[in-house]
Design a protein around this motif. Sequence first.
Motif, PDB file in Angstrom:
ATOM      1  N   HIS A   9      25.761 -23.680 -43.222  1.00 31.60           N
ATOM      2  CA  HIS A   9      25.010 -22.554 -42.669  1.00 31.60           C
ATOM      3  C   HIS A   9      25.767 -21.965 -41.488  1.00 31.60           C
ATOM      4  O   HIS A   9      26.407 -22.679 -40.726  1.00 31.60           O
ATOM      5  N   PRO A  10      25.711 -20.643 -41.300  1.00 29.04           N
ATOM      6  CA  PRO A  10      26.446 -20.013 -40.212  1.00 29.04           C
ATOM      7  C   PRO A  10      25.876 -20.417 -38.865  1.00 29.04           C
ATOM      8  O   PRO A  10      24.683 -20.595 -38.698  1.00 29.04           O
ATOM      9  N   ARG A  11      26.753 -20.556 -37.883  1.00 24.16           N
ATOM     10  CA  ARG A  11      26.335 -20.854 -36.522  1.00 24.16           C
ATOM     11  C   ARG A  11      27.119 -19.950 -35.581  1.00 24.16           C
ATOM     12  O   ARG A  11      28.115 -20.350 -34.986  1.00 24.16           O
ATOM     13  N   ARG A  15      32.011 -18.599 -38.456  1.00 23.80           N
ATOM     14  CA  ARG A  15      31.502 -18.644 -39.837  1.00 23.80           C
ATOM     15  C   ARG A  15      32.665 -18.611 -40.819  1.00 23.80           C
ATOM     16  O   ARG A  15      32.674 -19.333 -41.817  1.00 23.80           O
ATOM     17  N   GLN A  18      34.307 -22.017 -41.113  1.00 25.21           N
ATOM     18  CA  GLN A  18      33.466 -22.936 -41.892  1.00 25.21           C
ATOM     19  C   GLN A  18      33.662 -22.713 -43.392  1.00 25.21           C
ATOM     20  O   GLN A  18      33.724 -23.658 -44.178  1.00 25.21           O
ATOM     21  N   ALA A 149      34.091 -12.352 -43.779  1.00 21.91           N
ATOM     22  CA  ALA A 149      33.548 -12.915 -42.543  1.00 21.91           C
ATOM     23  C   ALA A 149      34.622 -12.941 -41.462  1.00 21.91           C
ATOM     24  O   ALA A 149      34.369 -12.637 -40.290  1.00 21.91           O
TER      25      ALA A 149
END
Length: 411
Positions: A9-11, A15, A18, A149
Motif C-alpha cells: 500500500h502507498p505511504r 510509492r 515500493q 508513479a
Amino acid sequence: MTRTITVPHPRGTGRARQLWCSLPTELARRFRPHADPLSRRILEEIQRAVPEYAKPLEGEFGKMIVLAIEQAVLSCIDSIDGLPSTEDNWPKLFREVGKRVHHDGGSLNSLQAAYRAGGRAAWRYVAELGQAHRFPAAVLCVGAEAIFAYVDEISSYSVEGYTLAQAMATGTLERRRRRLLELLLATPPSSPATLSTMAKAAKWTMPERVTVVALDPRDEQHLTPAPQVADDVLLDLEGTEPCLLTPNPDRDLRDLEGRLPGWRAAVGPRVRPADAATSALWARRTLDLVRRGVVGDRPVTHTADHLATHWLLADRFLLDELSAKTLAPFADLTAKQQVRLAETLLSWLEHNGNTPDIAQALGVHPQTVRYRVSQLSDLFGDRLADPAQRLEIQMTLRARRLLEAEPPGER
C-alpha cells in the motif's frame, strides 16, 4: 524470476520505489544493458514532444537534463535489484532541475510536459522489451504503475524547485503573497506541490478552508481606503478584479462591513484551498447581480443568500426556452394583460391560492383576484393542477421578475 510480485500500500512519497522493489530481481539484470538506449529514447521523445526542448541541449541546463534522465533510469533499475536506495537523492536532483529551468527562463508547463513525455517513452520501451522476453502481464502492469508513479514523484520535486526559485526571485513577502493569491485563484488549478512551496515562501499557513471576497470600489469614493484586515488575509486591490482571500472566515467575516469603508463586497462560498478559484467565481457573479440591480445593493452580500437566484439565471437560453414553453397560454394576450396575469399567477403560486393574501400582496380587491384566477384557469387548464408544471411556471415567473429588476441596458 525469483521474487513474487506483491504490491504494498502507498505511504506518501516512495510509492514508486515500493513498486520497483516488488518486481522480480532478475528484471534488473535484463534491463541494465538497456539503460543507455532507454535514456536516449526518453531524451529523443522529450525533444520531439516538447517544442521548448526541440534544440541541442547545451550548457549547464543540458548537462543537468541528461544527468537527470540517466540517474532516473539507473535508480529505477537499482531499486528492482535491491541495491542501496538512491531515493534520498531524488528530491535534491530534481528540485535542482526545477530551479535551473526557472533560472534559464524556461516554462514550468513545458517541464511537466517533458516528464509526461519521458514517462510514455519509458513505458513503450519497457513494453516492447517485455513482449520480446515474454514477461508475464502482471509484471508489465506493475512496471507501468511504477513508471508513472516515479514520474509523478520526480515531477513534484521539480515543481517545488521551480516554485521556490520563483518565490526567491519575487523578492518581498508582500509580492510572494500576491503571487500565492494568483496561484490559488488560477484556472486550471495549481498543483498542491506548487501551492505548498509558495505558501512556505510566503510564510503563510495553508488552512483547511478559505473564502474569497470580491471587492468593488463605490463610484462615489474618490480615494478608497484599503480594507482593514488581518495580517494573514491575502489581498489584491490593484488587479482588474480586486478581492481578498481569508484563511479564517469565522474570524474575518464577522463585522466585515465595518472593515470595508468605501467598498462593495460579495462573499463567495467556503471551500478547500484547491477550489479557491470557484469561490472567487461565485463571489464575482454575486457582485455582478448587485451591479445589475437584481439583488439589493448592500455593503456586503453573501452568495449563500442568493443561490436560488444564481440557479434561476445561470443559463439565459434555457430560461427563454422554459419561458416559451410554460407561458405559452399568454401568447395571444396584450403585453399589459400578460404582465397583470403573470403577476397574479406568481402570487397565486406563492400564496397557495389564498385569495385574501394574494389581494393584499397585489394591492387589489379580492374579487379582482377571483376574476383573474378564473382567467388563468381558462388559459392554463389542467396545468395548474400538475405539481411539476406548477413548479416550472413558478420558476419561470420568478426568474422573469428578477430580470425585470435590471436596468434596461443590462438585460
